[in-house]
Motif scaffolding. Sequence first.
Motif, PDB file in Angstrom:
ATOM      1  N   ARG A 159      12.560 -14.240  -0.242  1.00  0.00           N
ATOM      2  CA  ARG A 159      13.761 -14.603   0.515  1.00  0.00           C
ATOM      3  C   ARG A 159      14.063 -16.085   0.463  1.00  0.00           C
ATOM      4  O   ARG A 159      14.981 -16.558   1.103  1.00  0.00           O
ATOM      5  CB  ARG A 159      13.586 -14.187   1.979  1.00  0.00           C
ATOM      6  N   SER A 160      13.271 -16.840  -0.294  1.00  0.00           N
ATOM      7  CA  SER A 160      13.459 -18.283  -0.309  1.00  0.00           C
ATOM      8  C   SER A 160      14.741 -18.662  -1.024  1.00  0.00           C
ATOM      9  O   SER A 160      15.094 -18.099  -2.041  1.00  0.00           O
ATOM     10  CB  SER A 160      12.268 -18.946  -1.008  1.00  0.00           C
ATOM     11  N   LYS A 196      20.353 -11.615  -7.364  1.00  0.00           N
ATOM     12  CA  LYS A 196      20.589 -11.881  -5.949  1.00  0.00           C
ATOM     13  C   LYS A 196      20.791 -10.601  -5.151  1.00  0.00           C
ATOM     14  O   LYS A 196      20.559 -10.578  -3.944  1.00  0.00           O
ATOM     15  CB  LYS A 196      21.834 -12.773  -5.782  1.00  0.00           C
ATOM     16  N   SER A 197      21.237  -9.537  -5.803  1.00  0.00           N
ATOM     17  CA  SER A 197      21.566  -8.311  -5.075  1.00  0.00           C
ATOM     18  C   SER A 197      20.741  -7.137  -5.563  1.00  0.00           C
ATOM     19  O   SER A 197      20.299  -7.090  -6.718  1.00  0.00           O
ATOM     20  CB  SER A 197      23.065  -7.978  -5.238  1.00  0.00           C
ATOM     21  N   THR A 198      20.552  -6.176  -4.659  1.00  0.00           N
ATOM     22  CA  THR A 198      19.871  -4.931  -5.031  1.00  0.00           C
ATOM     23  C   THR A 198      20.658  -4.190  -6.095  1.00  0.00           C
ATOM     24  O   THR A 198      20.077  -3.598  -7.015  1.00  0.00           O
ATOM     25  CB  THR A 198      19.713  -4.043  -3.789  1.00  0.00           C
ATOM     26  N   GLU A 199      21.976  -4.231  -5.997  1.00  0.00           N
ATOM     27  CA  GLU A 199      22.813  -3.525  -6.962  1.00  0.00           C
ATOM     28  C   GLU A 199      22.625  -4.070  -8.376  1.00  0.00           C
ATOM     29  O   GLU A 199      22.557  -3.298  -9.340  1.00  0.00           O
ATOM     30  CB  GLU A 199      24.287  -3.624  -6.561  1.00  0.00           C
ATOM     31  N   ALA A 200      22.542  -5.402  -8.516  1.00  0.00           N
ATOM     32  CA  ALA A 200      22.340  -5.996  -9.839  1.00  0.00           C
ATOM     33  C   ALA A 200      20.973  -5.625 -10.396  1.00  0.00           C
ATOM     34  O   ALA A 200      20.829  -5.321 -11.590  1.00  0.00           O
ATOM     35  CB  ALA A 200      22.486  -7.519  -9.750  1.00  0.00           C
ATOM     36  N   LEU A 201      19.962  -5.640  -9.548  1.00  0.00           N
ATOM     37  CA  LEU A 201      18.617  -5.267  -9.974  1.00  0.00           C
ATOM     38  C   LEU A 201      18.584  -3.820 -10.451  1.00  0.00           C
ATOM     39  O   LEU A 201      18.037  -3.508 -11.512  1.00  0.00           O
ATOM     40  CB  LEU A 201      17.646  -5.467  -8.811  1.00  0.00           C
ATOM     41  N   ASN A 202      19.182  -2.931  -9.674  1.00  0.00           N
ATOM     42  CA  ASN A 202      19.228  -1.517 -10.068  1.00  0.00           C
ATOM     43  C   ASN A 202      19.942  -1.332 -11.399  1.00  0.00           C
ATOM     44  O   ASN A 202      19.531  -0.514 -12.234  1.00  0.00           O
ATOM     45  CB  ASN A 202      19.943  -0.696  -8.993  1.00  0.00           C
ATOM     46  N   LEU A 203      21.022  -2.091 -11.597  1.00  0.00           N
ATOM     47  CA  LEU A 203      21.810  -1.940 -12.815  1.00  0.00           C
ATOM     48  C   LEU A 203      21.009  -2.371 -14.046  1.00  0.00           C
ATOM     49  O   LEU A 203      21.081  -1.723 -15.101  1.00  0.00           O
ATOM     50  CB  LEU A 203      23.098  -2.757 -12.711  1.00  0.00           C
ATOM     51  N   CYS A 205      31.894 -11.778  -8.633  1.00  0.00           N
ATOM     52  CA  CYS A 205      33.235 -11.204  -8.491  1.00  0.00           C
ATOM     53  C   CYS A 205      33.239 -10.102  -7.427  1.00  0.00           C
ATOM     54  O   CYS A 205      34.112 -10.061  -6.558  1.00  0.00           O
ATOM     55  CB  CYS A 205      33.694 -10.665  -9.831  1.00  0.00           C
ATOM     56  N   VAL A 206      32.248  -9.219  -7.488  1.00  0.00           N
ATOM     57  CA  VAL A 206      32.159  -8.121  -6.519  1.00  0.00           C
ATOM     58  C   VAL A 206      31.901  -8.654  -5.126  1.00  0.00           C
ATOM     59  O   VAL A 206      32.501  -8.204  -4.143  1.00  0.00           O
ATOM     60  CB  VAL A 206      31.052  -7.131  -6.935  1.00  0.00           C
ATOM     61  N   ASN A 207      31.031  -9.635  -5.019  1.00  0.00           N
ATOM     62  CA  ASN A 207      30.632 -10.149  -3.711  1.00  0.00           C
ATOM     63  C   ASN A 207      31.780 -10.837  -2.984  1.00  0.00           C
ATOM     64  O   ASN A 207      31.733 -11.004  -1.768  1.00  0.00           O
ATOM     65  CB  ASN A 207      29.457 -11.118  -3.868  1.00  0.00           C
ATOM     66  N   ASP A 208      32.816 -11.232  -3.716  1.00  0.00           N
ATOM     67  CA  ASP A 208      33.995 -11.825  -3.075  1.00  0.00           C
ATOM     68  C   ASP A 208      34.781 -10.786  -2.276  1.00  0.00           C
ATOM     69  O   ASP A 208      35.535 -11.148  -1.357  1.00  0.00           O
ATOM     70  CB  ASP A 208      34.920 -12.444  -4.125  1.00  0.00           C
ATOM     71  N   VAL A 209      34.620  -9.517  -2.626  1.00  0.00           N
ATOM     72  CA  VAL A 209      35.376  -8.447  -1.979  1.00  0.00           C
ATOM     73  C   VAL A 209      34.472  -7.536  -1.163  1.00  0.00           C
ATOM     74  O   VAL A 209      34.812  -7.132  -0.040  1.00  0.00           O
ATOM     75  CB  VAL A 209      36.125  -7.596  -3.037  1.00  0.00           C
ATOM     76  N   LEU A 246      27.410  -7.528  -1.101  1.00  0.00           N
ATOM     77  CA  LEU A 246      26.312  -6.812  -1.724  1.00  0.00           C
ATOM     78  C   LEU A 246      25.055  -6.921  -0.864  1.00  0.00           C
ATOM     79  O   LEU A 246      24.926  -7.799  -0.018  1.00  0.00           O
ATOM     80  CB  LEU A 246      26.040  -7.387  -3.113  1.00  0.00           C
ATOM     81  N   GLU A 247      24.097  -6.021  -1.137  1.00  0.00           N
ATOM     82  CA  GLU A 247      22.820  -6.040  -0.418  1.00  0.00           C
ATOM     83  C   GLU A 247      21.923  -7.099  -1.028  1.00  0.00           C
ATOM     84  O   GLU A 247      21.698  -7.123  -2.230  1.00  0.00           O
ATOM     85  CB  GLU A 247      22.138  -4.674  -0.503  1.00  0.00           C
ATOM     86  N   GLU A 248      21.380  -7.965  -0.184  1.00  0.00           N
ATOM     87  CA  GLU A 248      20.514  -9.042  -0.682  1.00  0.00           C
ATOM     88  C   GLU A 248      19.230  -8.445  -1.227  1.00  0.00           C
ATOM     89  O   GLU A 248      18.602  -7.597  -0.615  1.00  0.00           O
ATOM     90  CB  GLU A 248      20.211 -10.032   0.443  1.00  0.00           C
TER      91      GLU A 248
END
Length: 380
Positions: free
Chosen positions: A276-277, A313-320, A370-374, A377-379
């Motif tokens: 989380r740093s 930064k996001s769980t979604e990016a990691l999953n992808l 881009c997604v996080n602007d709208v 996302l989950e950290e």
Amino acid sequence: MDCCLFYGRPSFSFATLSTGTLRRPIDCGLRFDRRPLIVLASASGSSASKCEFGGLNAPLEPRTPAGRLLSGVLLDDRGRFQFAAREQLEMLAAERDEADARMRLSLGSDEACLHRRIAGLKRDECRDVVEDVMYMLIYYKFSEIGVYPVPRISQCVYNGRLEIWPSRDWELESIHSIEAVEMVREHLNDVVGVRANSNVTESWAITEIERLRLCKLYAASVLYGYFLKSASLRHSLECGLYHSNFNIGDCTHVPVSETFSLESKLVAFGHSSNPRSTSVGQVSYGPVKRPKNLKHYLMGFDRETIQMCARPKSTEALNLIERYTCALFGDKKTGLIESNEIISTSFASLKRFVLEAVAFGSFLLEAENCVNDVYMLEEN
């Protein structure tokens, strides 16, 4: 700390990847089915070839209606694609917020448990859709430079031979700044042994690599591309702040090339000593130094900052990342690598894989922002 694919998959560690011919087996923790691999087609143009570059013949297929909708928009009405993607994200955000609001209103009532369950299911549903939206945004970025991602590997291997043509090296390098291209080429030399000035004979020399080792090389290069884009944005910000009274303090020097060699266990899929740093070093208000060029700037990162820039930064990016890598190299039904056969290929094709992976990581960070602007996302 070991790197692992943990999205419902057995875990494995990134092992040493030497240059040249790659033969040594690695202990990866995956269960291999030693049945012979059924190869489907050749990338070189067989009449039965299924290794076709074009349309949406990409390894990962959208799994949600929204993702399939966007894939159709990208093919049929490209000019409307970005608007359609934003529209989907806005609807998702509204649906998630509505479910959360109902859950909060029901607190203390007999229906609290039900609405909490509904909100949880809605979040899971939204996560799947967001991953598809991010994926389509990445595919859109590839299409902007006229490059189609490599199809599923099993479609492109024939009699144990893999060749990717055309290479599209120039297009894949064009997305980076001149300074970043230098770093990408150093990464190529470190993990594959391909020099920027290799001649034709060297580039098309035959080498051998295990399928799983190629998978790890691709995943590490995606993370490197993500890191390089993140660090480049930080560098640009500091250059913009050069005339202000803000200065990032001195850091312990850690060679970036060492960090992203596959021998290192520092970079992991979502793992670090302090996940989380968000520290970026000491902040001082002394005299501001002129920003260094990108390479020297990165050499000044401490380990914590490298981890922060490299970790999605996001769980979604990691999953992808995990889903895409498994789709590219694994079995179509299970997503697992059921055969770790030796693949004969050329250094030119390995270079294409690395350059594409670095571009994927760079586009992933752009899509995430881009997604996080709208849609928040989950950290990770």
